[in-house]
Design a protein around this motif. Structure first.
Motif, PDB file in Angstrom:
ATOM      1  N   MET A  70       0.700  -1.059   0.309  1.00  0.00           N
ATOM      2  CA  MET A  70      -0.274  -0.557  -0.221  1.00  0.00           C
ATOM      3  C   MET A  70      -0.049   1.306  -0.178  1.00  0.00           C
ATOM      4  O   MET A  70       0.812   2.153  -0.536  1.00  0.00           O
ATOM      5  CB  MET A  70      -1.370  -0.265   1.536  1.00  0.00           C
ATOM      6  N   ASP A  71       2.008   0.931   0.155  1.00  0.00           N
ATOM      7  CA  ASP A  71       3.099   2.010   0.360  1.00  0.00           C
ATOM      8  C   ASP A  71       3.365   2.586  -0.317  1.00  0.00           C
ATOM      9  O   ASP A  71       3.285   4.069  -1.107  1.00  0.00           O
ATOM     10  CB  ASP A  71       4.255   2.161   1.754  1.00  0.00           C
ATOM     11  N   GLU A  72       3.771   1.501  -1.594  1.00  0.00           N
ATOM     12  CA  GLU A  72       4.104   2.168  -3.134  1.00  0.00           C
ATOM     13  C   GLU A  72       3.627   2.131  -3.908  1.00  0.00           C
ATOM     14  O   GLU A  72       2.963   3.081  -4.786  1.00  0.00           O
ATOM     15  CB  GLU A  72       4.682   0.292  -3.149  1.00  0.00           C
ATOM     16  N   VAL A  73       1.452   1.827  -3.647  1.00  0.00           N
ATOM     17  CA  VAL A  73       1.228   2.152  -4.074  1.00  0.00           C
ATOM     18  C   VAL A  73       0.361   3.415  -4.396  1.00  0.00           C
ATOM     19  O   VAL A  73      -0.676   4.579  -5.530  1.00  0.00           O
ATOM     20  CB  VAL A  73      -0.106   1.042  -5.097  1.00  0.00           C
ATOM     21  N   GLN A  74      -0.367   3.525  -2.660  1.00  0.00           N
ATOM     22  CA  GLN A  74      -1.258   4.563  -2.584  1.00  0.00           C
ATOM     23  C   GLN A  74      -2.727   5.166  -3.203  1.00  0.00           C
ATOM     24  O   GLN A  74      -2.920   5.364  -3.844  1.00  0.00           O
ATOM     25  CB  GLN A  74      -0.160   6.160  -3.004  1.00  0.00           C
ATOM     26  N   PRO A  75      -3.002   3.592  -2.089  1.00  0.00           N
ATOM     27  CA  PRO A  75      -4.660   3.135  -3.146  1.00  0.00           C
ATOM     28  C   PRO A  75      -5.025   3.774  -3.141  1.00  0.00           C
ATOM     29  O   PRO A  75      -5.682   4.679  -2.148  1.00  0.00           O
ATOM     30  CB  PRO A  75      -4.543   1.575  -2.137  1.00  0.00           C
ATOM     31  N   ARG A  76      -6.394   4.630  -3.820  1.00  0.00           N
ATOM     32  CA  ARG A  76      -7.577   5.379  -3.957  1.00  0.00           C
ATOM     33  C   ARG A  76      -8.498   4.301  -3.829  1.00  0.00           C
ATOM     34  O   ARG A  76      -9.428   4.411  -3.781  1.00  0.00           O
ATOM     35  CB  ARG A  76      -7.929   6.103  -4.864  1.00  0.00           C
ATOM     36  N   THR A  77      -8.485   3.451  -5.168  1.00  0.00           N
ATOM     37  CA  THR A  77      -9.185   1.864  -4.626  1.00  0.00           C
ATOM     38  C   THR A  77      -9.013   1.116  -3.582  1.00  0.00           C
ATOM     39  O   THR A  77      -7.984   0.262  -4.784  1.00  0.00           O
ATOM     40  CB  THR A  77     -10.126   2.260  -6.479  1.00  0.00           C
ATOM     41  N   ILE A  78      -9.721   0.284  -3.325  1.00  0.00           N
ATOM     42  CA  ILE A  78      -9.178  -1.047  -2.601  1.00  0.00           C
ATOM     43  C   ILE A  78     -10.234  -1.968  -3.021  1.00  0.00           C
ATOM     44  O   ILE A  78     -11.918  -1.786  -3.147  1.00  0.00           O
ATOM     45  CB  ILE A  78      -8.782  -0.376  -1.543  1.00  0.00           C
ATOM     46  N   ALA A  79     -10.033  -3.433  -2.972  1.00  0.00           N
ATOM     47  CA  ALA A  79     -11.342  -4.668  -3.621  1.00  0.00           C
ATOM     48  C   ALA A  79     -10.816  -5.315  -2.981  1.00  0.00           C
ATOM     49  O   ALA A  79      -9.667  -6.000  -2.918  1.00  0.00           O
ATOM     50  CB  ALA A  79     -11.280  -4.965  -4.488  1.00  0.00           C
ATOM     51  N   GLU A  80     -12.217  -5.699  -2.265  1.00  0.00           N
ATOM     52  CA  GLU A  80     -11.186  -7.767  -1.022  1.00  0.00           C
ATOM     53  C   GLU A  80     -12.384  -9.108  -1.639  1.00  0.00           C
ATOM     54  O   GLU A  80     -13.565  -8.129  -1.961  1.00  0.00           O
ATOM     55  CB  GLU A  80     -11.836  -7.664   0.164  1.00  0.00           C
ATOM     56  N   ILE A  81     -11.823  -9.290  -2.210  1.00  0.00           N
ATOM     57  CA  ILE A  81     -12.922 -10.763  -3.099  1.00  0.00           C
ATOM     58  C   ILE A  81     -13.330 -11.833  -1.364  1.00  0.00           C
ATOM     59  O   ILE A  81     -11.857 -12.326  -1.581  1.00  0.00           O
ATOM     60  CB  ILE A  81     -12.554 -11.793  -4.210  1.00  0.00           C
ATOM     61  N   GLY A  82     -14.025 -11.515  -1.146  1.00  0.00           N
ATOM     62  CA  GLY A  82     -13.630 -12.696   0.354  1.00  0.00           C
ATOM     63  C   GLY A  82     -13.897 -11.991   1.688  1.00  0.00           C
ATOM     64  O   GLY A  82     -12.858 -11.952   2.406  1.00  0.00           O
ATOM     65  N   THR A  83     -14.399 -10.778   1.763  1.00  0.00           N
ATOM     66  CA  THR A  83     -14.675  -9.647   2.685  1.00  0.00           C
ATOM     67  C   THR A  83     -15.213 -10.274   3.885  1.00  0.00           C
ATOM     68  O   THR A  83     -14.598  -9.669   4.958  1.00  0.00           O
ATOM     69  CB  THR A  83     -15.967  -8.804   2.540  1.00  0.00           C
ATOM     70  N   HIS A  84     -15.423 -11.290   3.969  1.00  0.00           N
ATOM     71  CA  HIS A  84     -16.002 -12.533   5.697  1.00  0.00           C
ATOM     72  C   HIS A  84     -16.543 -11.221   6.237  1.00  0.00           C
ATOM     73  O   HIS A  84     -18.134 -11.015   5.877  1.00  0.00           O
ATOM     74  CB  HIS A  84     -15.005 -12.996   5.931  1.00  0.00           C
ATOM     75  N   ASP A  85     -16.060 -10.610   7.232  1.00  0.00           N
ATOM     76  CA  ASP A  85     -16.875 -10.371   8.033  1.00  0.00           C
ATOM     77  C   ASP A  85     -15.573  -8.560   8.315  1.00  0.00           C
ATOM     78  O   ASP A  85     -16.356  -7.922   9.346  1.00  0.00           O
ATOM     79  CB  ASP A  85     -16.915 -10.693   9.804  1.00  0.00           C
TER      80      ASP A  85
END
Length: 181
Positions: free
Chosen positions: A13-28
């Motif tokens: 995350m330090d490398e990409v400085q994300p504005r958009t994040i996704a997760e497949i398998g959010t769970h809880d």
């Protein structure tokens, strides 16, 4: 995700400085909240999180099979509770969307994110589908690369991509990182 397993995510995350994040398998939502909070902490960018999970689309007995990796049912309400905390603390800089259902039914067109964590279904077909739909994302982190079906796809991708395999340690889960930057 336990906090001490999050350091490798922080590095990427330090490398990409994300504005958009996704997760497949959010769970809880426990990993979601850590990713959101860290992304908000490292920059002044607005952050958008998209979480995909079967949530109520699977039965308790189905949640224990190899496809789900035996982690049980996720809780959409719990994920919402965590994500609302990030939204409340972010001064309008954070929004999220949760998409319920199997990604074979809900992730039907290619999407690109700055940072995506793939930890949903663990069959070869599911992981390949999920990767195919998000392959243009900047940073793709695959969980559970040691599972044969996940490892099979990663081996296939090695001819086109440099993949970093991270072993289980005090500060990391066993993840594989594909960087498109």
């Amino acid at each position: 995700m336990k906090p001490w397993h999050f350091r490798k995510f922080q590095q990427v995350m330090d490398e990409v400085q994300p504005r958009t994040i996704a997760e497949i398998g959010t769970h809880d939502g426990r990993t979601a909240i850590q990713m959101a909070n860290y992304a908000l902490h490292i920059s002044s960018n607005d952050v958008e999180y998209t979480g995909y999970d079967a949530f109520g689309a699977i039965t308790p007995s189905e949640s224990l099979n190899a496809e789900i990796n035996g982690k049980g049912l996720g809780s959409k309400n719990e994920a919402i509770r965590w994500l609302n905390k990030a939204k409340k603390r972010s001064a309008g800089r954070f929004n999220y969307t949760l998409i319920e259902g199997f990604t074979s039914d809900t992730l039907l067109a290619p999407k690109a994110y700055d940072f995506i964590y793939i930890d949903g279904g663990h069959s070869y077909e599911t992981v390949k589908h999920d990767y195919t739909m998000v392959k243009n994302s900047r940073a793709i982190i695959f969980d559970d690369w040691y599972i044969p079906e996940v490892g099979q796809l990663l081996k296939e991708l090695e001819s086109e991509h440099d993949i970093e395999y991270v072993e289980l340690s005090d500060d990391s889960r066993q993840v594989a990182i594909l960087r498109n930057y």
